[in-house]
Design an enzyme around this catalytic site. Structure first.
Site, mmCIF file in Angstrom:
data_model
loop_
_atom_site.group_PDB
_atom_site.id
_atom_site.type_symbol
_atom_site.label_atom_id
_atom_site.label_comp_id
_atom_site.label_asym_id
_atom_site.label_seq_id
_atom_site.Cartn_x
_atom_site.Cartn_y
_atom_site.Cartn_z
ATOM 1 N N ASN A 97 0.885 -1.212 0.152
ATOM 2 C CA ASN A 97 -0.153 -0.021 -0.047
ATOM 3 C C ASN A 97 0.939 1.271 -0.004
ATOM 4 O OD1 ASN A 97 -2.315 -1.588 0.125
ATOM 5 N ND2 ASN A 97 -1.874 -1.805 2.564
ATOM 6 N N GLU A 105 -0.714 2.136 6.731
ATOM 7 C CA GLU A 105 -0.945 2.540 7.957
ATOM 8 C C GLU A 105 0.311 3.072 8.624
ATOM 9 O OE1 GLU A 105 -3.066 -0.570 10.007
ATOM 10 O OE2 GLU A 105 -4.728 -0.517 8.826
ATOM 11 N N VAL A 106 1.477 2.358 8.111
ATOM 12 C CA VAL A 106 2.889 2.767 8.712
ATOM 13 C C VAL A 106 3.846 3.430 7.485
ATOM 14 C CG1 VAL A 106 5.008 1.818 9.838
ATOM 15 C CG2 VAL A 106 2.652 0.753 10.416
ATOM 16 N N HIS A 110 6.764 -1.119 3.178
ATOM 17 C CA HIS A 110 6.590 -2.667 3.519
ATOM 18 C C HIS A 110 5.682 -3.686 2.388
ATOM 19 C CE1 HIS A 110 3.370 -0.635 5.643
ATOM 20 N NE2 HIS A 110 2.485 -1.918 5.501
#
Length: 125
Positions: A97, A105-106, A110
């Site tokens: 994402n 979200e982070v 990743h």
């Protein structure tokens, strides 16, 4: 200051803290370019997060500013992890994402590796 129009990297994000050993993680794999661990809120029977060791806030940042060695090493690590977990024959899904609209979200680049059951369509047709 933003890099290539991207927000600056926050060295206090949870993945940066995991890389520094400040927060525990159930490690699966580590080399000079990547760190992989089990997601604490799995969305499939196998749900692994693979993060580069460099400070990249998104795929856009990683693809624009990482060295060729970092990019190659990271991508090879993702493939090795999938092979080592025996996921090639049944299949698996990779998901990265990027940005608010994707649900990132982070703000540390990743890749999610999902497997262990039929995953269905990504986006309903």
């Amino acid at each position: 200051m933003p890099v290539n129009g991207l927000p600056p990297y926050n060295s206090q994000n949870i993945f940066a803290r995991i890389l520094r050993g400040e927060i525990p993680a159930r490690k699966i794999y580590e080399d000079e370019f990547a760190f992989a661990f089990h997601d604490i809120n799995p969305q499939a029977p196998t749900h692994v997060l693979v993060i580069p060791k460099g400070a990249y806030c998104s795929f856009a940042d990683f693809s624009a500013t990482a060295t060729e060695a970092e990019i190659t090493g990271f991508i090879r690590a993702v493939g090795k992890i999938a092979r080592d977990l025996g996921l090639e024959a049944p299949g698996y899904r990779l998901l990265a994402n990027t940005g608010e609209h994707s649900g990132q979200e982070v703000a540390h680049f990743h890749i999610h590796l999902f497997a262990g059951r039929p995953l269905g369509r990504m986006i309903p047709g």
